[in-house]
Motif scaffolding. Structure first.
Motif, PDB file in Angstrom:
ATOM      1  N   LEU A  21      -7.251  48.301  12.186  1.00 50.45           N
ATOM      2  CA  LEU A  21      -6.488  48.451  13.428  1.00 50.45           C
ATOM      3  C   LEU A  21      -5.046  48.858  13.126  1.00 50.45           C
ATOM      4  O   LEU A  21      -4.423  49.537  13.918  1.00 50.45           O
ATOM      5  N   GLY A  22      -4.523  48.408  11.996  1.00 50.27           N
ATOM      6  CA  GLY A  22      -3.161  48.755  11.612  1.00 50.27           C
ATOM      7  C   GLY A  22      -2.132  47.816  12.213  1.00 50.27           C
ATOM      8  O   GLY A  22      -2.447  46.900  12.976  1.00 50.27           O
ATOM      9  N   ASP A  23      -0.891  48.066  11.856  1.00 45.94           N
ATOM     10  CA  ASP A  23       0.216  47.240  12.339  1.00 45.94           C
ATOM     11  C   ASP A  23       0.416  47.424  13.836  1.00 45.94           C
ATOM     12  O   ASP A  23       0.207  48.502  14.381  1.00 45.94           O
ATOM     13  N   GLY A  24       0.835  46.347  14.467  1.00 42.98           N
ATOM     14  CA  GLY A  24       1.131  46.417  15.897  1.00 42.98           C
ATOM     15  C   GLY A  24      -0.067  46.220  16.799  1.00 42.98           C
ATOM     16  O   GLY A  24       0.074  46.157  18.012  1.00 42.98           O
ATOM     17  N   ARG A  25      -1.255  46.131  16.224  1.00 46.10           N
ATOM     18  CA  ARG A  25      -2.464  45.870  17.007  1.00 46.10           C
ATOM     19  C   ARG A  25      -3.073  44.567  16.539  1.00 46.10           C
ATOM     20  O   ARG A  25      -2.983  44.215  15.369  1.00 46.10           O
ATOM     21  N   ARG A  26      -3.683  43.865  17.459  1.00 43.83           N
ATOM     22  CA  ARG A  26      -4.162  42.522  17.180  1.00 43.83           C
ATOM     23  C   ARG A  26      -5.658  42.409  17.481  1.00 43.83           C
ATOM     24  O   ARG A  26      -6.133  42.950  18.482  1.00 43.83           O
ATOM     25  N   LEU A  27      -6.376  41.673  16.623  1.00 45.48           N
ATOM     26  CA  LEU A  27      -7.794  41.393  16.840  1.00 45.48           C
ATOM     27  C   LEU A  27      -7.959  39.892  17.037  1.00 45.48           C
ATOM     28  O   LEU A  27      -7.643  39.105  16.144  1.00 45.48           O
ATOM     29  N   ASP A  28      -8.403  39.500  18.220  1.00 43.15           N
ATOM     30  CA  ASP A  28      -8.702  38.107  18.532  1.00 43.15           C
ATOM     31  C   ASP A  28     -10.209  37.950  18.662  1.00 43.15           C
ATOM     32  O   ASP A  28     -10.920  38.919  18.944  1.00 43.15           O
ATOM     33  N   LEU A  29     -10.681  36.724  18.483  1.00 42.31           N
ATOM     34  CA  LEU A  29     -12.117  36.450  18.536  1.00 42.31           C
ATOM     35  C   LEU A  29     -12.413  35.446  19.641  1.00 42.31           C
ATOM     36  O   LEU A  29     -11.676  34.467  19.801  1.00 42.31           O
ATOM     37  N   SER A  30     -13.501  35.668  20.365  1.00 42.34           N
ATOM     38  CA  SER A  30     -13.873  34.726  21.420  1.00 42.34           C
ATOM     39  C   SER A  30     -15.358  34.411  21.359  1.00 42.34           C
ATOM     40  O   SER A  30     -16.143  35.169  20.795  1.00 42.34           O
ATOM     41  N   GLY A  31     -15.707  33.272  21.968  1.00 41.41           N
ATOM     42  CA  GLY A  31     -17.103  32.905  22.145  1.00 41.41           C
ATOM     43  C   GLY A  31     -17.834  32.529  20.872  1.00 41.41           C
ATOM     44  O   GLY A  31     -19.052  32.729  20.785  1.00 41.41           O
ATOM     45  N   LEU A  32     -17.131  31.973  19.894  1.00 42.46           N
ATOM     46  CA  LEU A  32     -17.780  31.627  18.629  1.00 42.46           C
ATOM     47  C   LEU A  32     -18.724  30.440  18.816  1.00 42.46           C
ATOM     48  O   LEU A  32     -18.322  29.391  19.330  1.00 42.46           O
ATOM     49  N   LYS A  92     -17.591  27.329  12.442  1.00 41.27           N
ATOM     50  CA  LYS A  92     -17.491  26.539  11.218  1.00 41.27           C
ATOM     51  C   LYS A  92     -17.204  27.443  10.012  1.00 41.27           C
ATOM     52  O   LYS A  92     -16.394  27.100   9.148  1.00 41.27           O
ATOM     53  N   VAL A  93     -17.838  28.594   9.944  1.00 38.04           N
ATOM     54  CA  VAL A  93     -17.593  29.543   8.853  1.00 38.04           C
ATOM     55  C   VAL A  93     -16.129  29.973   8.856  1.00 38.04           C
ATOM     56  O   VAL A  93     -15.481  30.009   7.803  1.00 38.04           O
ATOM     57  N   PHE A  94     -15.594  30.271  10.029  1.00 34.97           N
ATOM     58  CA  PHE A  94     -14.192  30.693  10.121  1.00 34.97           C
ATOM     59  C   PHE A  94     -13.243  29.574   9.714  1.00 34.97           C
ATOM     60  O   PHE A  94     -12.241  29.809   9.042  1.00 34.97           O
ATOM     61  N   PHE A 127     -25.214  33.680  13.747  1.00 36.76           N
ATOM     62  CA  PHE A 127     -25.117  33.559  12.294  1.00 36.76           C
ATOM     63  C   PHE A 127     -24.168  34.619  11.759  1.00 36.76           C
ATOM     64  O   PHE A 127     -24.192  35.769  12.198  1.00 36.76           O
ATOM     65  N   ILE A 128     -23.344  34.211  10.803  1.00 30.62           N
ATOM     66  CA  ILE A 128     -22.481  35.155  10.098  1.00 30.62           C
ATOM     67  C   ILE A 128     -22.415  34.704   8.645  1.00 30.62           C
ATOM     68  O   ILE A 128     -22.355  33.510   8.361  1.00 30.62           O
ATOM     69  N   ASP A 129     -22.473  35.674   7.719  1.00 35.37           N
ATOM     70  CA  ASP A 129     -22.334  35.331   6.305  1.00 35.37           C
ATOM     71  C   ASP A 129     -21.029  35.926   5.787  1.00 35.37           C
ATOM     72  O   ASP A 129     -20.232  36.476   6.552  1.00 35.37           O
ATOM     73  N   SER A 130     -20.795  35.819   4.491  1.00 33.15           N
ATOM     74  CA  SER A 130     -19.532  36.290   3.925  1.00 33.15           C
ATOM     75  C   SER A 130     -19.349  37.798   4.105  1.00 33.15           C
ATOM     76  O   SER A 130     -18.229  38.268   4.302  1.00 33.15           O
ATOM     77  N   SER A 131     -20.432  38.550   4.063  1.00 36.20           N
ATOM     78  CA  SER A 131     -20.340  39.995   4.292  1.00 36.20           C
ATOM     79  C   SER A 131     -19.913  40.287   5.734  1.00 36.20           C
ATOM     80  O   SER A 131     -19.104  41.181   5.983  1.00 36.20           O
ATOM     81  N   ARG A 184     -10.871  29.224   6.252  1.00 31.91           N
ATOM     82  CA  ARG A 184      -9.474  29.266   6.709  1.00 31.91           C
ATOM     83  C   ARG A 184      -9.144  30.567   7.449  1.00 31.91           C
ATOM     84  O   ARG A 184      -7.990  30.914   7.615  1.00 31.91           O
ATOM     85  N   MET A 185     -10.153  31.283   7.869  1.00 36.26           N
ATOM     86  CA  MET A 185      -9.922  32.501   8.634  1.00 36.26           C
ATOM     87  C   MET A 185      -9.430  32.186  10.048  1.00 36.26           C
ATOM     88  O   MET A 185      -8.945  33.066  10.751  1.00 36.26           O
ATOM     89  N   ASP A 186      -9.526  30.908  10.440  1.00 37.59           N
ATOM     90  CA  ASP A 186      -8.966  30.503  11.732  1.00 37.59           C
ATOM     91  C   ASP A 186      -7.439  30.552  11.711  1.00 37.59           C
ATOM     92  O   ASP A 186      -6.804  30.494  12.755  1.00 37.59           O
ATOM     93  N   THR A 187      -6.851  30.698  10.514  1.00 43.89           N
ATOM     94  CA  THR A 187      -5.401  30.871  10.413  1.00 43.89           C
ATOM     95  C   THR A 187      -5.019  32.350  10.463  1.00 43.89           C
ATOM     96  O   THR A 187      -3.856  32.690  10.619  1.00 43.89           O
TER      97      THR A 187
END
Length: 112
Positions: free
Chosen positions: A69-80, A86-88, A53-57, A92-95
Protein backbone atom coordinates in the motif's frame (compact mmCIF):
# COMPACT_ATOMS: atom_id res chain seq x y z
CA UNK A 1 -9.14 -16.91 -3.67
CA UNK A 2 -12.03 -14.54 -3.91
CA UNK A 3 -12.06 -10.93 -2.82
CA UNK A 4 -14.88 -8.43 -3.14
CA UNK A 5 -14.41 -4.71 -2.80
CA UNK A 6 -16.48 -1.60 -2.19
CA UNK A 7 -15.48 1.99 -1.56
CA UNK A 8 -17.07 4.38 0.92
CA UNK A 9 -15.54 7.85 0.78
CA UNK A 10 -11.78 7.53 1.43
CA UNK A 11 -12.17 3.95 2.73
CA UNK A 12 -12.05 0.78 0.68
CA UNK A 13 -13.50 -2.40 2.20
CA UNK A 14 -12.12 -5.67 0.85
CA UNK A 15 -13.91 -8.83 1.96
CA UNK A 16 -12.18 -12.20 1.83
CA UNK A 17 -14.56 -14.73 0.29
CA UNK A 18 -12.68 -17.78 1.54
CA UNK A 19 -12.62 -19.65 4.84
CA UNK A 20 -8.82 -19.82 4.93
CA UNK A 21 -5.69 -17.94 3.98
CA UNK A 22 -2.85 -20.44 3.92
CA UNK A 23 0.25 -21.45 1.98
CA UNK A 24 -1.84 -22.85 -0.87
CA UNK A 25 -3.42 -19.48 -1.57
CA UNK A 26 -1.00 -16.88 -0.17
CA UNK A 27 0.53 -15.93 -3.54
CA UNK A 28 -2.89 -15.57 -5.17
CA UNK A 29 -4.11 -13.54 -2.17
CA UNK A 30 -1.20 -11.09 -2.52
CA UNK A 31 -1.83 -10.69 -6.25
CA UNK A 32 -5.57 -10.20 -5.75
CA UNK A 33 -4.93 -7.64 -2.98
CA UNK A 34 -2.46 -5.75 -5.18
CA UNK A 35 -5.04 -5.56 -7.95
CA UNK A 36 -7.88 -4.55 -5.60
CA UNK A 37 -5.86 -1.83 -3.85
CA UNK A 38 -4.83 0.05 -6.97
CA UNK A 39 -7.34 2.69 -5.87
CA UNK A 40 -6.25 5.91 -4.18
CA UNK A 41 -8.13 5.26 -0.93
CA UNK A 42 -6.21 6.33 2.17
CA UNK A 43 -7.59 3.47 4.23
CA UNK A 44 -8.25 -0.16 3.39
CA UNK A 45 -10.25 -2.41 5.70
CA UNK A 46 -9.73 -6.12 5.17
CA UNK A 47 -12.89 -7.90 6.33
CA UNK A 48 -11.91 -11.36 7.56
CA UNK A 49 -15.33 -12.34 8.91
CA UNK A 50 -15.50 -15.54 6.83
CA UNK A 51 -11.89 -16.60 7.46
CA UNK A 52 -11.70 -19.47 9.94
CA UNK A 53 -8.02 -20.38 9.51
CA UNK A 54 -4.79 -18.54 8.76
CA UNK A 55 -1.23 -19.87 8.80
CA UNK A 56 2.13 -18.10 8.72
CA UNK A 57 2.03 -17.85 4.92
CA UNK A 58 -1.39 -16.18 5.11
CA UNK A 59 -0.15 -13.83 7.80
CA UNK A 60 2.86 -12.99 5.64
CA UNK A 61 0.58 -12.32 2.67
CA UNK A 62 -1.46 -9.82 4.70
CA UNK A 63 1.74 -8.10 5.89
CA UNK A 64 3.00 -7.95 2.28
CA UNK A 65 -0.33 -6.43 1.24
CA UNK A 66 0.07 -3.74 3.88
CA UNK A 67 3.58 -2.95 2.66
CA UNK A 68 2.54 -2.68 -0.96
CA UNK A 69 0.00 0.00 0.00
CA UNK A 70 2.94 2.31 0.66
CA UNK A 71 3.31 5.27 2.98
CA UNK A 72 0.27 7.31 3.85
CA UNK A 73 -2.16 4.42 3.38
CA UNK A 74 -3.43 2.22 6.16
CA UNK A 75 -4.63 -1.40 6.30
CA UNK A 76 -7.00 -2.27 9.16
CA UNK A 77 -8.50 -5.69 9.86
CA UNK A 78 -12.05 -6.50 10.93
CA UNK A 79 -14.18 -9.50 11.80
CA UNK A 80 -11.39 -11.78 13.01
CA UNK A 81 -12.67 -15.15 14.20
CA UNK A 82 -11.18 -16.21 17.60
CA UNK A 83 -8.67 -18.65 16.04
CA UNK A 84 -7.50 -16.04 13.52
CA UNK A 85 -7.31 -13.30 16.14
CA UNK A 86 -5.21 -15.59 18.33
CA UNK A 87 -2.65 -15.94 15.51
CA UNK A 88 -2.38 -12.15 15.24
CA UNK A 89 -1.98 -11.74 18.99
CA UNK A 90 0.54 -14.60 19.41
CA UNK A 91 2.72 -13.17 16.63
CA UNK A 92 2.29 -9.62 18.01
CA UNK A 93 0.83 -8.53 14.69
CA UNK A 94 -1.95 -6.90 16.72
CA UNK A 95 0.63 -4.17 17.36
CA UNK A 96 1.12 -3.68 13.61
CA UNK A 97 -2.54 -3.73 12.53
CA UNK A 98 -5.60 -2.17 14.09
CA UNK A 99 -8.01 -5.03 14.78
CA UNK A 100 -11.75 -4.41 14.93
CA UNK A 101 -14.35 -6.86 16.16
CA UNK A 102 -16.78 -6.05 13.36
CA UNK A 103 -16.74 -4.24 10.04
CA UNK A 104 -19.18 -1.70 11.48
CA UNK A 105 -16.73 -0.94 14.31
CA UNK A 106 -13.95 -0.40 11.74
CA UNK A 107 -16.13 1.84 9.58
CA UNK A 108 -17.14 3.90 12.62
CA UNK A 109 -13.54 4.94 13.23
CA UNK A 110 -12.43 7.93 11.22
CA UNK A 111 -8.94 8.52 9.93
CA UNK A 112 -6.74 10.72 12.09
Amino acid sequence: MGLTSKTTGATQVITVESDRIDAAMAIQFKEDMRRETETECDRVILDLTGVEFIDSSGLGAIVASMKQLGDGRRLDLSGLQPVVEKVFRLTRMDTVFKLFTTLDDALAETLD
